[in-house]
Design a protein around this motif. Structure first.
Motif, PDB file in Angstrom:
ATOM      1  N   ARG A 103      -4.395   4.917  -2.544  1.00 42.02           N
ATOM      2  CA  ARG A 103      -4.993   3.698  -1.986  1.00 42.02           C
ATOM      3  C   ARG A 103      -6.288   3.357  -2.721  1.00 42.02           C
ATOM      4  NH1 ARG A 103      -3.158   1.820   3.040  1.00 42.02           N
ATOM      5  NH2 ARG A 103      -1.456   3.086   3.921  1.00 42.02           N
ATOM      6  N   GLN A 153       0.825  -1.203   0.000  1.00 37.94           N
ATOM      7  CA  GLN A 153       0.000   0.000   0.000  1.00 37.94           C
ATOM      8  C   GLN A 153       0.864   1.261   0.000  1.00 37.94           C
ATOM      9  OE1 GLN A 153      -3.489  -0.018  -0.265  1.00 37.94           O
ATOM     10  NE2 GLN A 153      -2.939  -2.135  -0.732  1.00 37.94           N
ATOM     11  N   SER A 174       1.730  -2.842   5.514  1.00 37.23           N
ATOM     12  CA  SER A 174       0.652  -3.373   4.681  1.00 37.23           C
ATOM     13  C   SER A 174       0.786  -4.878   4.502  1.00 37.23           C
ATOM     14  CB  SER A 174       0.661  -2.683   3.314  1.00 37.23           C
ATOM     15  OG  SER A 174       1.876  -2.926   2.633  1.00 37.23           O
ATOM     16  N   TYR A 202       3.119   3.911  -8.157  1.00 33.19           N
ATOM     17  CA  TYR A 202       2.261   4.917  -7.519  1.00 33.19           C
ATOM     18  C   TYR A 202       2.674   6.334  -7.914  1.00 33.19           C
ATOM     19  CZ  TYR A 202       0.370   1.154  -4.628  1.00 33.19           C
ATOM     20  OH  TYR A 202      -0.255   0.005  -4.193  1.00 33.19           O
ATOM     21  N   GLU A 256      -2.174  10.200  -0.477  1.00 26.92           N
ATOM     22  CA  GLU A 256      -2.090   8.806  -0.034  1.00 26.92           C
ATOM     23  C   GLU A 256      -3.451   8.124  -0.115  1.00 26.92           C
ATOM     24  OE1 GLU A 256      -1.188   6.536   4.144  1.00 26.92           O
ATOM     25  OE2 GLU A 256       0.303   8.000   3.462  1.00 26.92           O
ATOM     26  N   THR A 257      -4.498   8.830   0.279  1.00 25.82           N
ATOM     27  CA  THR A 257      -5.852   8.281   0.168  1.00 25.82           C
ATOM     28  C   THR A 257      -6.216   8.023  -1.282  1.00 25.82           C
ATOM     29  OG1 THR A 257      -6.520   9.467   2.173  1.00 25.82           O
ATOM     30  CG2 THR A 257      -8.274   8.679   0.724  1.00 25.82           C
ATOM     31  N   GLU A 305     -12.257   7.248   2.408  1.00 26.25           N
ATOM     32  CA  GLU A 305     -11.296   6.731   3.375  1.00 26.25           C
ATOM     33  C   GLU A 305     -11.997   6.477   4.697  1.00 26.25           C
ATOM     34  OE1 GLU A 305      -8.360   9.535   4.771  1.00 26.25           O
ATOM     35  OE2 GLU A 305      -9.630  11.236   4.228  1.00 26.25           O
TER      36      GLU A 305
END
Length: 588
Positions: A64, A42, A509, A450, A60-61, A469
């Motif tokens: 994800r 993650q 993760s 990413y 980051e959200t 989230e």
């Protein structure tokens, strides 16, 4: 590559032998499958500027969410086999204008590309340092024609071997060739099928827009300010604002700006002046749309995931190559053992001219001429000795496991060297430590993936992107990712896109994928008082909030029940406080 995959699939062919194996113990498949890790690393985003901490959390959200939407589980499942077999595999990142949610136009697409589909520049062993790289894709002829609005005359495959199954061409399939190259600091793309050109963009990441064919200004209306009516598609370096924009520092950028004041001209071409002062009479300048710089990703849209890095190689070291000799030896010994056992058996001796009954009756007759013939009837069991062959087979199997760093404890088998549960766990941990390099290469590849996803969204996600989230209390929260929040102004007043974030993967993760172990660790921390006194509702609420975030069954219902009890307890305390306060007033 085909030879490696044949060993993984358990081929019966033996290297440099005319006869194939009749019995294959497929240790290649076994040892590669023992290393499969289905968890998806993650993303973890860290801000390097203090004022960007909230942006880092939102990014980051977003990443994800993208990891879940892109179905990376299927891609990872393929790569968990391809990477150890071939030594590496590739992610291919593209922007798909037809994808996205209902309120967005376009989205990122991530595809797995087998090493046989990627042709690198010779002599260069890093994608970032290459001048060009080719990607070959097997596509249907109809899909190519619909996507690029072309007509392809030849409907056969140019390179059928890139599909991997065989080299037989399939009707209706074609090979799309994509060449990414660097020139003048830009990444270009040239794509074709046979003699038909599909794409030719010297600046692949640049936005395309209608500009005046004469002066190069963006199209606004049917006629350019220079009077020209012809517009062409060309790369544009700026984006036109359609509404006022407020930056994170509070400054506002107006969507429309007024140009410098212009002097008023008389019909004869002279300038109007003030009769008293003689100064030029000026009028407000023309309004024009504000342009902001367009963001462009960097590097090729390809990410390499290596198995074990090695000097002078683009792909890493293949596990199949490491244990190929042991696999070949095991095929030979396995075949030899089987042949020995099959050639052995029981032999019956009888006197000449004596026939035995071959029916299925329990008692059979053997006609004898005289009693002496009875001593000639006997059975001899001929059983070959395969112990040495079996020993060599197991020895080669042990060599293969030792070369890859895999122990019986790591595979979950009985381990005679482990005299206790702790020793068995230590043995498994040692094996995991030897394999840690492969996990680090996997983490590095996903971190690069990413970052590429972030760059594509920063460049092309014009609409606010919906994200969701779970907050610290376990409640679901909804918001939007607005790329304009990453637009900043430097000290000289120039606008630039802020992509200065450390994007890596979260080591926790992998632990989160082992839910049972994680829940056991949470229970231990709770019993040790890590959440507070174990009998208090606040401690229990924190415990079940964390269990809910780690997907413990029915944790949400328990959390709601505890929260309701906390609210009832708080109301009772407030009522008691009010009653005590009223009594004191009466006594006064």
């Amino acid at each position: 590559m085909n030879d490696r995959e044949a060993l993984y699939m358990g081929t019966h062919d033996i290297r440099n032998a005319k006869k194939g194996a009749s019995n294959v113990r497929n240790i290649t498949y076994e040892l590669i499958e023992s290393q499969v890790d289905s968890s998806i690393p993650q993303p973890k985003v860290t801000a390097i500027h203090e004022e960007d901490q909230e942006l880092a959390r939102q990014l980051e959200t977003l990443l994800r969410n993208e990891a879940r939407r892109l179905n990376l589980l299927a891609i990872n499942d393929k790569q968990e086999r391809t990477v150890p077999i071939q030594g590496g595999d590739f992610f291919h990142i593209e922007w798909n204008p037809a994808a996205g949610y209902h309120c967005t136009l376009g989205d990122v697409d991530v595809t797995e590309r087998h090493p046989r589909q990627v042709i690198p520049q010779p002599g260069i062993y890093s994608l970032d340092k290459m001048d060009y790289v080719f990607v070959l894709i097997a596509q249907s002829k109809r899909a190519i024609e619909e996507r690029y609005n072309v007509t392809i005359e030849d409907s056969t495959e140019e390179d059928p071997e890139i599909r991997g199954d065989d080299e037989t061409t399939i009707p209706g399939m074609v090979t799309q060739n994509i060449a990414y190259y660097k020139k003048d600091g830009k990444v270009g793309v040239f794509s074709w099928v046979w003699d038909t050109v599909l794409e030719d963009y010297p600046d692949y990441y640049a936005r395309m827009g209608k500009v005046c064919s004469k002066c190069g200004r963006k199209q606004v209306g049917d006629r350019c300010v220079c009077g020209n009516k012809k517009f062409v598609d060309r790369p544009v370096e700026t984006i036109t604002l359609t509404s006022d924009l407020v930056l994170n520092d509070g400054t506002m950028i107006s969507a429309m700006q007024r140009g410098p004041d212009q002097p008023i001209m008389n019909p004869d071409g002279s300038y109007q002046r003030d009769d008293a002062t003689g100064e030029l009479i000026m009028m407000p300048g023309e309004l024009y749309a504000t342009e902001i710089p367009a963001y462009k990703p960097s590097g090729f849209p390809i990410v390499l995931r290596q198995n074990i890095s090695a000097e002078g190689r683009l792909l890493g070291i293949s596990d199949v190559d490491v244990i190929a000799d042991q696999q070949e030896a095991i095929k030979k010994f396995g075949t030899k053992i089987e042949e020995k056992l099959l050639k052995g058996g029981s032999y019956l001796t009888l006197p000449r001219n004596v026939n035995i009954e071959t029916s299925d009756r329990e008692i059979k007759k053997i006609p004898l001429d005289n009693p002496s013939q009875k001593s000639l009837i006997d059975v001899y069991n001929v059983q070959p000795n395969t112990s040495y062959d079996q020993q060599m087979l197991e020895t080669n199997y042990s060599w293969a496991k030792s070369a890859l760093g895999i122990t019986d404890a790591f595979q979950g088998k009985y381990d005679s060297s482990a005299t206790s549960g702790s020793a068995k766990q230590f043995s498994a941990n040692q094996s995991a430590g030897r394999l840690q390099s492969k996990r680090e290469m996997k983490n590095d590849a996903y971190a690069q993936l990413y970052r590429k996803i972030f760059q594509f969204l920063l460049a092309y996600a014009d609409e606010n992107y919906p994200i969701t989230e779970v907050d610290s209390t376990g409640e679901q929260q909804w918001s939007h990712f607005d790329r304009m929040q990453f637009l900043k102004r430097d000290a000289s007043g120039e606008l630039y896109w802020n992509d200065e974030f450390i994007i890596e993967v979260d080591p926790a993760s992998n632990l989160a994928s082992n839910r049972e172990r994680l829940w056991d660790m949470i229970d231990v921390k709770y019993q040790a008082g890590g959440f507070g006194p174990i009998n208090e509702l606040d401690s229990q609420y924190l415990l079940w909030t964390l269990l809910k975030n780690t997907n413990f069954p029915y944790a949400g219902e328990v959390q709601k029940a505890i929260k309701q009890r906390m609210e009832e307890q708080k109301q009772q305390e407030q009522q008691m406080a009010q009653m005590q306060g009223g009594g004191m007033v009466d006594m006064g």
